[in-house]
Design an enzyme around this catalytic site. Structure first.
Site, short mmCIF file in Angstrom:
data_model
loop_
_atom_site.label_atom_id
_atom_site.label_comp_id
_atom_site.label_asym_id
_atom_site.label_seq_id
_atom_site.Cartn_x
_atom_site.Cartn_y
_atom_site.Cartn_z
N PRO A 97 0.83 -1.20 0.00
CA PRO A 97 0.00 0.00 0.00
C PRO A 97 0.87 1.26 0.00
O PRO A 97 1.91 1.30 0.66
CB PRO A 97 -0.78 -0.11 1.31
N ALA A 100 1.77 4.51 3.25
CA ALA A 100 1.18 3.90 4.44
C ALA A 100 2.23 3.54 5.49
O ALA A 100 1.92 2.90 6.48
CB ALA A 100 0.39 2.67 4.05
N SER A 104 6.94 1.48 0.83
CA SER A 104 6.72 1.33 -0.61
C SER A 104 7.73 2.15 -1.41
O SER A 104 8.29 1.68 -2.40
CB SER A 104 5.26 1.65 -0.94
N SER A 105 8.02 3.38 -0.98
CA SER A 105 8.95 4.17 -1.81
C SER A 105 10.39 3.64 -1.69
O SER A 105 11.14 3.65 -2.68
CB SER A 105 8.84 5.67 -1.53
N ALA A 107 11.22 0.46 -1.17
CA ALA A 107 11.27 -0.77 -1.96
C ALA A 107 11.36 -0.43 -3.45
O ALA A 107 12.08 -1.09 -4.22
CB ALA A 107 10.05 -1.64 -1.67
N ASP A 147 15.06 2.37 5.93
CA ASP A 147 14.08 1.65 5.12
C ASP A 147 14.74 0.98 3.91
O ASP A 147 14.52 -0.20 3.63
CB ASP A 147 12.97 2.60 4.66
C1 MEV Z 1 10.08 6.24 7.96
O1 MEV Z 1 9.67 4.95 7.53
C2 MEV Z 1 11.03 6.15 9.10
C3 MEV Z 1 11.53 7.47 9.69
O2 MEV Z 1 12.29 7.14 10.84
C4 MEV Z 1 12.37 8.23 8.72
C5 MEV Z 1 13.74 7.60 8.44
O3 MEV Z 1 14.20 6.77 9.19
O4 MEV Z 1 14.34 8.01 7.44
C6 MEV Z 1 10.36 8.34 10.14
#
Ligand code: MEV
Length: 313
Positions: A97, A100, A104-105, A107, A147
């Site tokens: 999704p 969310a 997703s971005s 990946a 991520d």
């Molecule tokens: C976003 O998925 C996670 C955050 O900690 C930003 C990051 O780690 O770059 C909010």
């Protein structure tokens, strides 16, 4: 010739936002994937096709002129065709999704970097990760890199912005239920919101970062000992810290309450403000939790940890 790569989404189990300030986070990749197919074209153009839109532009444009959520793909393709007499067509297919908090971005950046650069020769996971983070920075400047790292290597890991990642080598015996608020959020703006909080409340933020650091260390021990119930309690504690820095809201708090009442623990995952929360449970309670959320009209699903990470074909 086509080059295909797929990368998993992710859940941040502990430490989102604080990780941007150097605190260790714990995250895992999940069994929902983005697949990117790249192909060389004789016409020197970059064309991108996905559910969220299309983009067709000549290479060599300054990245600041590209105003599209597909900008990271343009960045990658443009870099790949530099000084080459070829264009690239990119097709994106995703099960994750969007917007969310499920990676997703990231990946997309990882699978995109692998599929595009593999058209021109072999590329290592380290190189893919480096390119993916560069691409992600075109839409989210201050990313911690957490991520993209978990989307590349998969599994469950601890991540430190300055020291990199370390895989957690045991398979935890828990189930994750993900619940979507269906409120779209922007990671960039939530990270800016936390930055504002940190500027205005420097001492409080530093106190919370210390508490988060201690919590993450405690969790790393609990994971080794497979103490699910205690891990759940730490999730609830982590959720309080996230509320203190202002990334929760009424709807998310309502969802968290349902999760905490019916599982070992529940918290936001990712940048907050919308997106998803997740609840920690075991096999015997799984259907009960899914039913609880479904009865309250929430979109939810159970997920498994992905141990593969980036896959290329
Ligand atoms: C976003 O998925 C996670 C955050 O900690 C930003 C990051 O780690 O770059 C909010």
């Amino acid at each position: 010739m086509k080059s295909i790569a797929s990368a998993p989404g992710k859940v941040i189990l502990f430490g989102e936002h604080f990780v941007v300030y150097g605190v260790k986070a714990i995250l895992c990749s999940i069994n929902k994937r983005v697949t990117v197919t790249a192909e060389k074209t004789s016409e020197r153009k970059i064309s991108i096709n996905s559910k969220i839109g299309k983009l067709e532009i000549e290479p060599d444009k300054p990245i600041s002129e590209i105003n599209s959520p597909l900008k990271p793909f343009y960045y990658l393709a443009n870099k790949a065709v530099e000084n080459k007499d070829t264009g690239i067509h990119i097709q994106i297919d995703s099960e994750i999704p969007l917007g969310a908090g499920l990676g997703s971005s990231s990946a997309c950046c990882v699978a995109g970097a692998a599929a595009i650069f593999k058209l021109f020769g072999n590329i290592s996971r380290e190189e893919v990760l480096k390119l993916a983070i560069e691409a992600e920075r075109t839409i989210f400047e201050n990313t911690s890199g957490a991520d993209c790292t978990v989307c590349t290597y998969g599994g469950i890991m601890e991540y430190d912005k300055n020291k990199g990642f370390k895989k957690i080598e045991y398979e935890p015996n828990f189930q994750l239920v993900i619940i979507n608020s269906n409120i779209e959020h922007s990671t960039q703006s939530m990270v800016s919101k936390v930055k504002e909080f940190e500027n205005k409340n420097t001492e409080e933020f530093s106190r919370l970062s210390d508490l988060e650091s201690k919590l993450v260390e405690d969790v790393l021990k609990l994971v080794k000992e497979n103490k699910i119930q205690e891990i759940g309690q730490k999730m609830n504690q982590n959720q309080k810290y996230l509320e203190n820095i202002g990334i929760s809201n009424k709807e998310l708090t309502k969802m968290i309450r349902i999760g905490q009442e019916s599982s070992f623990g529940a918290k936001i995952t990712g940048s907050g403000g919308g997106g998803c929360i997740f609840a920690l449970t075991n096999e015997s309670n799984l259907q009960n939790i899914l039913k609880k959320f479904k009865d309250n009209n929430y979109e939810c699903f159970s997920t498994k940890i992905d141990f593969k990470g980036l896959n290329t074909f």
